[in-house]
Write a protein that holds these residues in place. Structure first.
Motif, PDB file in Angstrom:
ATOM      1  N   LYS A  34      -3.801  85.163   1.368  1.00  0.00           N
ATOM      2  CA  LYS A  34      -5.231  85.409   1.234  1.00  0.00           C
ATOM      3  C   LYS A  34      -5.516  86.393   0.103  1.00  0.00           C
ATOM      4  O   LYS A  34      -6.500  86.246  -0.623  1.00  0.00           O
ATOM      5  CB  LYS A  34      -5.779  85.965   2.553  1.00  0.00           C
ATOM      6  N   ARG A  35      -4.647  87.398  -0.046  1.00  0.00           N
ATOM      7  CA  ARG A  35      -4.876  88.432  -1.050  1.00  0.00           C
ATOM      8  C   ARG A  35      -4.429  88.009  -2.439  1.00  0.00           C
ATOM      9  O   ARG A  35      -5.006  88.416  -3.444  1.00  0.00           O
ATOM     10  CB  ARG A  35      -4.144  89.713  -0.628  1.00  0.00           C
ATOM     11  N   PHE A  36      -3.371  87.176  -2.519  1.00  0.00           N
ATOM     12  CA  PHE A  36      -2.829  86.782  -3.811  1.00  0.00           C
ATOM     13  C   PHE A  36      -2.742  85.255  -3.936  1.00  0.00           C
ATOM     14  O   PHE A  36      -1.646  84.688  -4.041  1.00  0.00           O
ATOM     15  CB  PHE A  36      -1.426  87.376  -4.009  1.00  0.00           C
ATOM     16  N   PRO A  37      -3.885  84.556  -3.914  1.00  0.00           N
ATOM     17  CA  PRO A  37      -3.851  83.086  -4.017  1.00  0.00           C
ATOM     18  C   PRO A  37      -3.342  82.595  -5.368  1.00  0.00           C
ATOM     19  O   PRO A  37      -2.846  81.475  -5.466  1.00  0.00           O
ATOM     20  CB  PRO A  37      -5.312  82.684  -3.796  1.00  0.00           C
ATOM     21  N   GLY A  38      -3.460  83.425  -6.397  1.00  0.00           N
ATOM     22  CA  GLY A  38      -3.006  83.023  -7.724  1.00  0.00           C
ATOM     23  C   GLY A  38      -1.717  83.685  -8.138  1.00  0.00           C
ATOM     24  O   GLY A  38      -1.429  83.773  -9.343  1.00  0.00           O
ATOM     25  N   ASP A  39      -0.930  84.136  -7.152  1.00  0.00           N
ATOM     26  CA  ASP A  39       0.323  84.810  -7.474  1.00  0.00           C
ATOM     27  C   ASP A  39       1.329  83.829  -8.068  1.00  0.00           C
ATOM     28  O   ASP A  39       1.138  82.607  -8.022  1.00  0.00           O
ATOM     29  CB  ASP A  39       0.907  85.444  -6.204  1.00  0.00           C
ATOM     30  N   ARG A  40       2.393  84.360  -8.618  1.00  0.00           N
ATOM     31  CA  ARG A  40       3.411  83.503  -9.219  1.00  0.00           C
ATOM     32  C   ARG A  40       3.906  82.466  -8.212  1.00  0.00           C
ATOM     33  O   ARG A  40       4.116  82.761  -7.041  1.00  0.00           O
ATOM     34  CB  ARG A  40       4.602  84.340  -9.687  1.00  0.00           C
ATOM     35  N   ARG A  41       4.105  81.257  -8.710  1.00  0.00           N
ATOM     36  CA  ARG A  41       4.535  80.172  -7.836  1.00  0.00           C
ATOM     37  C   ARG A  41       5.882  80.473  -7.189  1.00  0.00           C
ATOM     38  O   ARG A  41       6.101  80.148  -6.018  1.00  0.00           O
ATOM     39  CB  ARG A  41       4.603  78.868  -8.635  1.00  0.00           C
ATOM     40  N   VAL A  42       6.770  81.116  -7.922  1.00  0.00           N
ATOM     41  CA  VAL A  42       8.086  81.412  -7.374  1.00  0.00           C
ATOM     42  C   VAL A  42       7.979  82.362  -6.188  1.00  0.00           C
ATOM     43  O   VAL A  42       8.715  82.232  -5.197  1.00  0.00           O
ATOM     44  CB  VAL A  42       9.020  82.001  -8.464  1.00  0.00           C
ATOM     45  N   PHE A  43       7.033  83.315  -6.236  1.00  0.00           N
ATOM     46  CA  PHE A  43       6.844  84.230  -5.118  1.00  0.00           C
ATOM     47  C   PHE A  43       6.238  83.507  -3.921  1.00  0.00           C
ATOM     48  O   PHE A  43       6.617  83.764  -2.768  1.00  0.00           O
ATOM     49  CB  PHE A  43       5.947  85.391  -5.538  1.00  0.00           C
ATOM     50  N   GLN A  44       5.298  82.600  -4.184  1.00  0.00           N
ATOM     51  CA  GLN A  44       4.687  81.847  -3.095  1.00  0.00           C
ATOM     52  C   GLN A  44       5.712  80.961  -2.386  1.00  0.00           C
ATOM     53  O   GLN A  44       5.717  80.864  -1.156  1.00  0.00           O
ATOM     54  CB  GLN A  44       3.536  81.010  -3.634  1.00  0.00           C
ATOM     55  N   VAL A  45       6.559  80.320  -3.175  1.00  0.00           N
ATOM     56  CA  VAL A  45       7.611  79.479  -2.593  1.00  0.00           C
ATOM     57  C   VAL A  45       8.616  80.329  -1.831  1.00  0.00           C
ATOM     58  O   VAL A  45       9.090  79.955  -0.748  1.00  0.00           O
ATOM     59  CB  VAL A  45       8.320  78.665  -3.696  1.00  0.00           C
ATOM     60  N   LEU A  46       8.933  81.501  -2.369  1.00  0.00           N
ATOM     61  CA  LEU A  46       9.891  82.391  -1.711  1.00  0.00           C
ATOM     62  C   LEU A  46       9.353  82.874  -0.372  1.00  0.00           C
ATOM     63  O   LEU A  46      10.094  82.920   0.623  1.00  0.00           O
ATOM     64  CB  LEU A  46      10.197  83.577  -2.618  1.00  0.00           C
ATOM     65  N   VAL A  47       8.071  83.221  -0.328  1.00  0.00           N
ATOM     66  CA  VAL A  47       7.469  83.642   0.933  1.00  0.00           C
ATOM     67  C   VAL A  47       7.519  82.514   1.961  1.00  0.00           C
ATOM     68  O   VAL A  47       7.883  82.727   3.128  1.00  0.00           O
ATOM     69  CB  VAL A  47       6.013  84.095   0.710  1.00  0.00           C
ATOM     70  N   ALA A  48       7.170  81.315   1.547  1.00  0.00           N
ATOM     71  CA  ALA A  48       7.207  80.170   2.465  1.00  0.00           C
ATOM     72  C   ALA A  48       8.624  79.903   2.966  1.00  0.00           C
ATOM     73  O   ALA A  48       8.832  79.636   4.156  1.00  0.00           O
ATOM     74  CB  ALA A  48       6.650  78.936   1.763  1.00  0.00           C
TER      75      ALA A  48
END
Length: 267
Positions: A34-48
């Protein structure tokens, strides 16, 4: 103490703590997206990826605890520390810890520029992963009547020591380089930020390293009980929460209207 107090009891406590920490990490992951919808894709994938592994980890722990509780009602002294779900958890925990450690190693490298320190931490992290996978493979090959004495004790201790040392080196490295930058600047605001980040780095770094140390202590001193498993059950969740807290606490601060520095409150 009775057999149930040293077997089923610690397993239930560990499962409860791990479930609570998983709830915290779920809220943190929601906050992150919610806070970082445009964060780096690699970080988003890592979180998931980390959250999916942590969810599988919780399922294994809860199922293992349920099995122990049902079996232990009739024969508390006959329960075993190993099962298929427990073996799966032995694989999931080092996967989670390694992914999280690689994230912090990357941040340490970007902040310090030292390839030597980053490589050393990377070797320790991979040693933890490789050693634990070998240990789990050995456990899978043992018969159903296994006990804690059947585990490869030296390999288990080695992998835990490697994980603890890796976390400590990352923490010490970040503290050192933060304080180095603090001494170089004359801006009072930057000095305050460096001091705050240093404190946060110590707190989050000690959370993971001390958890690994506790597992080592209990494993060496009381390996025939389930006390060490209670701490090991929450180890992956501690890593996950430390990782998500670092991501969620990032702030972009403009210093003197000329320099923008991205700070992380993680290790």
């Amino acid at each position: 103490m009775s057999g149930a107090a040293m077997t089923i009891g610690p397993a239930v406590v560990g499962s409860m703590l791990a479930s609570y920490l998983f709830g915290c990490s779920t809220m943190q992951s929601y906050t992150y997206y919610k806070r970082f919808p445009g964060d780096r894709r690699v970080f988003q994938v890592l979180v998931a990826t980390v959250m999916m592994l942590t969810f599988a980890h919780i399922i294994c722990i809860v199922y293992w605890t349920w099995t122990l509780s049902v079996t232990g009602c009739e024969n508390p002294d006959g329960v075993t520390i190993f099962s298929s779900s427990r073996d799966a958890n032995l694989i999931l925990t080092p996967l989670i810890s390694t992914l999280v450690q690689m994230f912090f190693i990357y941040r340490l490298f970007k902040f310090s520029g030292s390839k030597t320190v980053a490589a050393f931490c990377g070797i320790l992290s991979m040693l933890n992963l490789t050693g634990t996978l070998v240990d789990a493979a050995n456990a899978l090959g043992v018969s159903a009547n296994r006990t804690a004495q059947n585990a490869r004790n030296w390999l288990t201790i080695l992998t835990l020591v490697a994980a603890a040392v890796c976390d400590l080196v990352i923490t010490i490295g970040l503290v050192y380089f933060l304080q180095r930058e603090r001494r170089r600047t004359k801006v009072h605001q930057t000095q305050n930020i460096a001091d705050r980040l240093t404190l946060w780095a110590i707190e989050t770094g000690l959370a993971t390293s001390m958890s690994a140390v506790l597992v080592i202590v209990y494993f060496c001193a009381m390996r025939n009980t389930f006390l060490w498993t209670a701490v090991y059950d929450v180890l992956a969740d501690v890593y996950t929460n430390s990782f998500l807290a670092a991501l969620n606490s990032r702030k972009t601060i403009r210093i003197q209207d000329t320099l923008i520095i991205e700070f992380s409150t993680g290790r």
